[in-house]
Write an enzyme that holds these catalytic residues in place. Structure first.
Site, mmCIF file in Angstrom:
data_model
loop_
_atom_site.group_PDB
_atom_site.id
_atom_site.type_symbol
_atom_site.label_atom_id
_atom_site.label_comp_id
_atom_site.label_asym_id
_atom_site.label_seq_id
_atom_site.Cartn_x
_atom_site.Cartn_y
_atom_site.Cartn_z
ATOM 1 N N TYR A 135 12.410 -6.301 -1.576
ATOM 2 C CA TYR A 135 13.582 -5.473 -1.292
ATOM 3 C C TYR A 135 14.577 -6.275 -0.459
ATOM 4 O O TYR A 135 14.344 -6.542 0.721
ATOM 5 C CB TYR A 135 13.171 -4.182 -0.577
ATOM 6 C CG TYR A 135 13.050 -3.026 -1.542
ATOM 7 C CD1 TYR A 135 12.336 -3.180 -2.722
ATOM 8 C CD2 TYR A 135 13.648 -1.802 -1.300
ATOM 9 C CE1 TYR A 135 12.230 -2.142 -3.628
ATOM 10 C CE2 TYR A 135 13.536 -0.763 -2.204
ATOM 11 C CZ TYR A 135 12.831 -0.935 -3.371
ATOM 12 O OH TYR A 135 12.735 0.095 -4.271
ATOM 13 N N LYS A 188 0.314 -8.541 -8.184
ATOM 14 C CA LYS A 188 0.565 -9.250 -9.437
ATOM 15 C C LYS A 188 0.153 -10.707 -9.242
ATOM 16 O O LYS A 188 0.906 -11.639 -9.527
ATOM 17 C CB LYS A 188 2.036 -9.114 -9.837
ATOM 18 C CG LYS A 188 2.368 -9.628 -11.240
ATOM 19 C CD LYS A 188 1.645 -8.902 -12.337
ATOM 20 C CE LYS A 188 2.046 -9.453 -13.714
ATOM 21 N NZ LYS A 188 1.203 -8.889 -14.794
ATOM 22 N N ASP A 221 1.097 -3.878 -13.485
ATOM 23 C CA ASP A 221 1.328 -3.346 -14.821
ATOM 24 C C ASP A 221 0.134 -2.531 -15.306
ATOM 25 O O ASP A 221 0.286 -1.451 -15.880
ATOM 26 C CB ASP A 221 1.663 -4.468 -15.806
ATOM 27 C CG ASP A 221 0.760 -5.682 -15.678
ATOM 28 O OD1 ASP A 221 -0.003 -5.775 -14.702
ATOM 29 O OD2 ASP A 221 0.815 -6.557 -16.564
ATOM 30 N N ASP A 245 7.428 1.577 -4.317
ATOM 31 C CA ASP A 245 8.514 2.491 -4.662
ATOM 32 C C ASP A 245 8.346 2.988 -6.091
ATOM 33 O O ASP A 245 8.446 4.190 -6.385
ATOM 34 C CB ASP A 245 9.844 1.764 -4.490
ATOM 35 C CG ASP A 245 11.036 2.708 -4.434
ATOM 36 O OD1 ASP A 245 10.832 3.934 -4.398
ATOM 37 O OD2 ASP A 245 12.173 2.210 -4.409
ATOM 38 N N ASP A 249 7.010 6.972 -7.298
ATOM 39 C CA ASP A 249 7.821 7.844 -8.159
ATOM 40 C C ASP A 249 7.034 8.251 -9.404
ATOM 41 O O ASP A 249 7.078 9.415 -9.833
ATOM 42 C CB ASP A 249 9.110 7.137 -8.565
ATOM 43 C CG ASP A 249 10.196 7.249 -7.508
ATOM 44 O OD1 ASP A 249 9.896 7.743 -6.405
ATOM 45 O OD2 ASP A 249 11.338 6.842 -7.778
#
Length: 355
Positions: A135, A188, A221, A245, A249
């Site tokens: 971010y 990842k 993923d 984030d 969601d």
């Protein structure tokens, strides 16, 4: 509460002036039902209204006052609609997270029984590192982690540091100890080996101090697929900023609606209750918004305050929400017809019945 708490109220934009007062109403009812002294609410300017009255979306008076409070409720902001000179600055939420070093963003996702959840039985918490990662607005001391060395090249930095990873990992392990003792690290590391691999490995190191917690890890993923297929199998997820984030969601929608997705942003000194959803300007002022996420975020703030009466009040809010939904009082996103004010009033009444 032996001493009443002073908490800030920042209504924000869009549906904020509807859902934040709804949360205040329910929290007041819960504190009274728990036998505590009334909360001293401190209204403060933020967002479009603050631009109009103070020339800034986050005026100095707001920042100075927040530093003197235990915590605050922050409504959603619609910074994309601000005048251009204000859009170029950090949005209010991002600025507050950075200014007060609110390093832990705790985002539960729990389905309401009897509602059309995409994953029935979902009950997990995403623990999101909130100060660095990918971010750009939070990953540097000054400026941002995005820059353009030429007109044709844009670069974004991802920052990962041991102190930040260790403190968010401890938060996640402590939360897992209070829940079902299962922690999932999301990364990842097959591609971002030096950064998210670093995150995964430090979390694994700290696991030695929590032998009762079962620890596993998944690539980001693959994690999205696992949440959709068998999200009810997960308990606490810990991950870096951007992954957290996105996952939170997704989890909120799988639980039934982003309208029920709460969060708290916390340091060891301050906490900011903030619904995970946005300002929804298309329904603002129409008494249509679901205030559940903001109400539940307020309950998380009460729980963070830590004293017995605050925790009791937080539990009453959670129970009041579930009783209300079980009675069929629901907003449109959950298949009902209740408006914002009607739903908040029903929750406040249910809280009073629980004592």
């Amino acid at each position: 509460m032996a001493d009443n708490h002073r908490l800030g109220v920042l209504a924000g934009d869009g549906i904020g002036p509807e859902i934040v007062p709804a949360a205040v109403q329910v929290l007041d009812a819960a504190v009274a039902a728990a036998g505590g002294a009334p909360i001293e609410w401190v209204p403060l300017p933020v967002g479009a209204e603050a631009i109009a009255t103070h020339g800034s979306a986050l005026p100095p008076v707001t920042l100075e006052t927040l530093g003197q409070l235990d915590g605050w409720l922050l409504g959603p902001h619609d910074s994309a609609a601000y005048p251009q000179e204000h859009r170029a600055r950090l949005n209010p939420s991002g600025f507050l997270r950075k200014h007060f070093d609110l390093f832990a963003n705790i985002r539960p996702a729990k389905a309401f029984e009897g509602t059309p959840a995409l994953v029935p039985g979902l009950d997990l918490v995403v623990v999101r590192e909130n100060t660095e990662g990918f971010y750009a607005d939070r990953s540097t001391y000054r400026g941002t982690g995005e820059y353009m060395p030429t007109a044709d090249v844009a670069i974004a930095m991802g920052i990962f540091t041991r102190p930040a990873i260790e403190r968010i990992a401890r938060q996640a392990f402590e939360l897992a100890m209070r829940r079902r003792k299962h922690l999932t690290i999301v990364h990842k590391a097959n591609v971002l080996r030096l950064t998210t691999g670093f995150f995964r490995d430090i979390c694994r190191e700290l696991a030695a101090g929590y032998p009762e917690v079962r620890v596993d890890d998944f690539h980001i993923d693959a994690m999205t697929v696992h949440l959709v297929r068998h999200g009810a199998d997960f308990d606490v997820l810990v991950t870096e900023n951007m992954f957290g984030d996105i996952l939170s969601d997704l989890a909120g929608e799988l639980a039934g609606s982003l309208g029920i997705a709460p969060s708290v942003n916390a340091s060891h000194e301050h906490a900011m209750a903030q619904a995970a959803h946005g300002s929804a300007p298309d329904i603002a002022g129409r008494d249509l918004a679901n205030p559940t996420a903001m109400i539940a975020s307020g309950a998380m703030l009460l729980d963070w305050l830590g004293d017995d009466l605050s925790k009791r009040a937080a539990d009453l809010v959670e129970r009041g929400l579930r009783v209300t939904v079980s009675r069929g009082v629901r907003t449109a996103d959950l298949g009902g017809r209740a408006g914002t004010a009607e739903f908040a009033g029903a929750v406040a009444a249910a809280v009073g019945e629980l004592t």
